[in-house]
Design an enzyme around this catalytic site. Structure first.
Site, mmCIF file in Angstrom:
data_model
loop_
_atom_site.group_PDB
_atom_site.id
_atom_site.type_symbol
_atom_site.label_atom_id
_atom_site.label_comp_id
_atom_site.label_asym_id
_atom_site.label_seq_id
_atom_site.Cartn_x
_atom_site.Cartn_y
_atom_site.Cartn_z
ATOM 1 N N ARG A 126 0.868 -1.184 0.000
ATOM 2 C CA ARG A 126 0.000 0.000 0.000
ATOM 3 C C ARG A 126 0.905 1.235 0.000
ATOM 4 O O ARG A 126 2.119 1.133 0.104
ATOM 5 C CB ARG A 126 -1.026 0.006 1.144
ATOM 6 C CG ARG A 126 -0.714 -0.701 2.407
ATOM 7 C CD ARG A 126 0.347 -0.071 3.243
ATOM 8 N NE ARG A 126 0.171 1.370 3.372
ATOM 9 C CZ ARG A 126 1.128 2.218 3.622
ATOM 10 N NH1 ARG A 126 2.387 1.796 3.751
ATOM 11 N NH2 ARG A 126 0.903 3.495 3.727
ATOM 12 N N GLY A 127 0.251 2.414 -0.132
ATOM 13 C CA GLY A 127 1.023 3.648 -0.306
ATOM 14 C C GLY A 127 1.070 3.949 -1.795
ATOM 15 O O GLY A 127 1.415 3.052 -2.599
ATOM 16 N N ALA A 128 0.720 5.199 -2.156
ATOM 17 C CA ALA A 128 0.525 5.528 -3.575
ATOM 18 C C ALA A 128 1.704 5.129 -4.482
ATOM 19 O O ALA A 128 1.488 4.454 -5.507
ATOM 20 C CB ALA A 128 0.197 7.012 -3.704
ATOM 21 N N ARG A 133 -7.262 -0.294 -6.954
ATOM 22 C CA ARG A 133 -7.565 0.731 -5.930
ATOM 23 C C ARG A 133 -7.707 2.076 -6.654
ATOM 24 O O ARG A 133 -6.832 2.438 -7.439
ATOM 25 C CB ARG A 133 -6.476 0.812 -4.855
ATOM 26 C CG ARG A 133 -6.519 -0.375 -3.891
ATOM 27 C CD ARG A 133 -5.650 -0.143 -2.674
ATOM 28 N NE ARG A 133 -6.265 0.745 -1.709
ATOM 29 C CZ ARG A 133 -5.607 1.273 -0.674
ATOM 30 N NH1 ARG A 133 -4.308 1.023 -0.506
ATOM 31 N NH2 ARG A 133 -6.227 2.058 0.176
ATOM 32 N N GLN A 169 -1.961 1.987 9.893
ATOM 33 C CA GLN A 169 -0.678 2.174 9.203
ATOM 34 C C GLN A 169 0.316 2.951 10.083
ATOM 35 O O GLN A 169 1.511 2.766 9.990
ATOM 36 C CB GLN A 169 -0.863 2.945 7.890
ATOM 37 C CG GLN A 169 -1.567 2.182 6.794
ATOM 38 C CD GLN A 169 -3.044 2.456 6.779
ATOM 39 O OE1 GLN A 169 -3.649 2.732 7.818
ATOM 40 N NE2 GLN A 169 -3.650 2.389 5.610
ATOM 41 N N ASP A 219 -2.400 10.980 -1.770
ATOM 42 C CA ASP A 219 -2.730 10.027 -2.838
ATOM 43 C C ASP A 219 -3.113 10.721 -4.133
ATOM 44 O O ASP A 219 -3.011 10.134 -5.211
ATOM 45 C CB ASP A 219 -3.843 9.091 -2.378
ATOM 46 C CG ASP A 219 -3.294 8.140 -1.327
ATOM 47 O OD1 ASP A 219 -3.152 8.566 -0.166
ATOM 48 O OD2 ASP A 219 -2.946 7.007 -1.686
ATOM 49 N N ASN A 272 -5.880 12.208 1.068
ATOM 50 C CA ASN A 272 -4.932 11.369 1.800
ATOM 51 C C ASN A 272 -5.729 10.505 2.769
ATOM 52 O O ASN A 272 -6.956 10.637 2.883
ATOM 53 C CB ASN A 272 -3.897 12.232 2.531
ATOM 54 C CG ASN A 272 -2.737 11.388 3.067
ATOM 55 O OD1 ASN A 272 -2.201 10.540 2.347
ATOM 56 N ND2 ASN A 272 -2.361 11.578 4.317
ATOM 57 N N LYS A 273 -5.032 9.631 3.443
ATOM 58 C CA LYS A 273 -5.654 8.672 4.355
ATOM 59 C C LYS A 273 -6.692 9.326 5.254
ATOM 60 O O LYS A 273 -6.467 10.429 5.760
ATOM 61 C CB LYS A 273 -4.533 8.022 5.182
ATOM 62 C CG LYS A 273 -4.923 6.981 6.180
ATOM 63 C CD LYS A 273 -5.818 5.886 5.634
ATOM 64 C CE LYS A 273 -5.324 5.259 4.356
ATOM 65 N NZ LYS A 273 -6.328 4.397 3.704
HETATM 66 O O1 MRU Z 1 -4.483 3.059 2.163
HETATM 67 P P1 MRU Z 1 -3.019 3.331 2.051
HETATM 68 O O2 MRU Z 1 -2.220 2.782 3.187
HETATM 69 O O3 MRU Z 1 -2.478 2.941 0.693
HETATM 70 O O4 MRU Z 1 -2.917 4.920 2.137
HETATM 71 C C1 MRU Z 1 -1.650 5.506 2.045
HETATM 72 C C2 MRU Z 1 -1.668 6.969 2.243
HETATM 73 O O5 MRU Z 1 -2.696 7.591 2.412
HETATM 74 C C3 MRU Z 1 -0.344 7.669 2.135
HETATM 75 O O6 MRU Z 1 -0.341 8.828 2.926
HETATM 76 C C4 MRU Z 1 -0.090 8.052 0.666
HETATM 77 O O7 MRU Z 1 -0.326 6.992 -0.194
HETATM 78 C C5 MRU Z 1 1.293 8.565 0.470
HETATM 79 S S1 MRU Z 1 2.512 7.298 0.641
HETATM 80 C C6 MRU Z 1 4.003 8.045 0.239
#
Ligand code: MRU
Length: 357
Positions: free
Chosen positions: A49-51, A89, A197, A238, A248-249
């Site tokens: 996970r993470g963009a 996603r 996370q 994201d 973002n999250k």
């Molecule tokens: O659902 P996730 O864990 O993929 O969400 C991740 C985030 O919201 C991060 O802040 C974002 O992707 C940036 S990661 C460098």
């Protein structure tokens, strides 16, 4: 420059080895992924996970899909493969940009073998580029902090570190860069309900690095800003719309409002691939809705003697409903600066800054 002891995304020519982030911090377990279907599942179920990490993994997934196919290429099949990965996603724009580029790079190709080679080298190139961009972003962000101050107290949300990128990280990259400059950094990591996370992954990364870190629950930031001098909030993102509204999250928006109220600078750290100039405002960003059960039960409620301490590990009445939007939109007006590999800028400057690259 610091890197974790293990690389979360490793390409092994015939398969992808992915650190299963669902098992962290309990186990460092690698998944062997050798089909595009399993890659899609790993992204959807958040083993990765993470963009930026999702985008890189997606292109390795395409590579596996191309390797599985033989004979002449039907362009519709290429489109279908790309569409399947795209649907894994929806919120992070990095994946859809990467898939658009992947499509461009194979236009006119007639064999799956050459397509697989092109996608494989693109994914490897993305890993190198993302690491480089994060390191530059980290330095740019560290430059925003006063040179004559030796200690910084920073709140973060979600996980934006080496686990979410090809290495170093975005918001955690700035923290690593400050530490590399010899500064003492104290991190307050929002636990980041419901997927945790912050408490599972950010605390894990900070402990591996020896950076002082305190987990706080998502509702504690207001208390913290009232009781301690917080120098900054650093978050990742994201997708950023052309006007600076940022996805973002879930929970980032609340944190931004609390920071605004307490006059704590709120920074969004992102590489270029997270800016979506096709969208005017954050209202156009698709928000992923995830399973209700992510909100209504916790694995840690498992009884060591077997079974669960609460019925089926639930923290809510059986049958209770939940909402689980996975991201929220922070209005541009709450963001002091965007920290990128191209420098730091305010929302109003986004289109002109990005067009010059
Ligand atoms: O659902 P996730 O864990 O993929 O969400 C991740 C985030 O919201 C991060 O802040 C974002 O992707 C940036 S990661 C460098």
């Amino acid at each position: 420059m610091s890197q974790p002891e293990f690389l979360p995304i490793q390409w092994k020519s015939t398969f992808l080895s992915l650190l299963d982030q669902r098992a962290l911090p309990g186990k460092k377990e690698f998944l062997k992924i050798d089909t595009v279907e399993d890659t899609i599942l790993a992204i959807r179920e958040m083993a990765v996970r993470g963009a930026p990490a999702i985008a890189i993994t997606g292109i390795f997934g395409l590579t596996l899909g191309a390797k599985d196919r033989k004979g002449n290429v039907n362009p519709n099949e290429v489109d279908l493969l790309i569409k399947q990965v795209f649907e894994s996603r929806p919120t992070a724009v990095n994946l859809s940009f990467a898939l658009g580029e992947a499509k461009k790079r194979v236009q006119g190709e007639t064999s799956w073998e050459s397509i697989a080679k092109i996608w494989e080298s693109y994914a490897l190139e993305m890993m190198v580029e993302d690491l480089r961009a994060n390191q530059t972003l980290g330095k740019n962000g560290a430059d925003l902090f006063p040179k004559d101050q030796e200690e910084f107290h920073i709140i973060t949300h979600c996980n934006t570190g080496a686990l979410a990128t090809a290495g170093h990280g975005t918001a955690l990259g700035v923290i690593r860069s400050l530490r590399d400059l010899g500064k003492k950094v104290v991190v307050y990591a929002d636990e980041t309900r419901p997927f945790l996370q912050g408490s599972r992954l950010t605390a894990f990364e900070m402990m591996e690095e020896g950076i002082e870190c305190y987990i706080i629950t998502d509702g504690m930031s207001g208390w913290l800003m009232n009781h301690k001098k917080i120098d900054a909030v650093l978050v990742g993102c994201d997708r950023v719309a052309a006007n600076g509204d940022t996805a973002n999250k879930i929970g980032t928006y609340n944190l931004a409002i609390v920071a605004h109220e307490h006059k704590v600078p709120f920074y969004v750290c992102a590489t270029r691939d997270s800016f979506d100039l096709n969208l005017k405002t954050g209202d156009e960003i698709p928000i992923e809705m995830r399973k209700e059960s992510e909100v209504t039960q916790f694995d840690f409620l498992k009884n060591p003697q077997g079974g669960y301490l609460l019925p089926e590990g639930k923290t809510s009445p059986i049958g209770a409903r939940a909402l689980n939007p996975s991201f929220d939109i922070t209005k541009a007006k709450f963001i002091k600066n965007f920290i990128t590999e191209m420098g730091c800028f305010v929302a109003g400057e986004i289109p002109s800054r990005l067009k010059t690259v």
